[in-house]
Write a protein that holds these residues in place. Structure first.
Motif, short mmCIF file in Angstrom:
data_model
loop_
_atom_site.label_atom_id
_atom_site.label_comp_id
_atom_site.label_asym_id
_atom_site.label_seq_id
_atom_site.Cartn_x
_atom_site.Cartn_y
_atom_site.Cartn_z
N GLN A 164 0.83 -1.20 0.00
CA GLN A 164 0.00 0.00 0.00
C GLN A 164 0.86 1.25 0.00
N THR A 165 1.91 1.24 0.78
CA THR A 165 2.83 2.38 0.82
C THR A 165 3.52 2.56 -0.52
N ALA A 166 3.96 1.48 -1.13
CA ALA A 166 4.60 1.55 -2.44
C ALA A 166 3.63 2.07 -3.49
N ALA A 167 2.39 1.63 -3.45
CA ALA A 167 1.38 2.09 -4.40
C ALA A 167 1.13 3.58 -4.23
N ARG A 168 1.07 4.06 -2.99
CA ARG A 168 0.88 5.49 -2.74
C ARG A 168 2.06 6.31 -3.25
N LEU A 169 3.26 5.80 -3.07
CA LEU A 169 4.45 6.51 -3.56
C LEU A 169 4.46 6.58 -5.08
#
Length: 71
Positions: free
Chosen positions: A4-9
């Protein structure tokens, strides 16, 4: 959580403007391809070369025109 963090970045990362070729520039400026090559040979239009191929960023061309440097 990591995904999720990677997708947001990835979603928030700025997208780099691509370098485009003579055909796209001629269409953008509504002129013939030969006119673009003439401006490149006179070194008046902002560009860079990859080998013998001139490349452009449309935002640089728009700024060049708005700045009054276009001939």
């Amino acid at each position: 959580m990591v995904e999720q963090t990677a997708a947001r970045l990835r979603a928030s990362a700025p997208v780099a403007e691509p370098w485009v070729g003579v055909d796209r520039v001629a269409a953008h400026l509504a002129c013939k391809r030969q006119r673009i090559y003439d401006l490149v040979s006179r070194r008046t239009i902002p560009h860079r070369k990859e080998g013998s191929r001139p490349l452009f960023k449309l935002s640089h061309l728009d700024a060049w025109i708005e700045g009054g440097s276009a001939t």
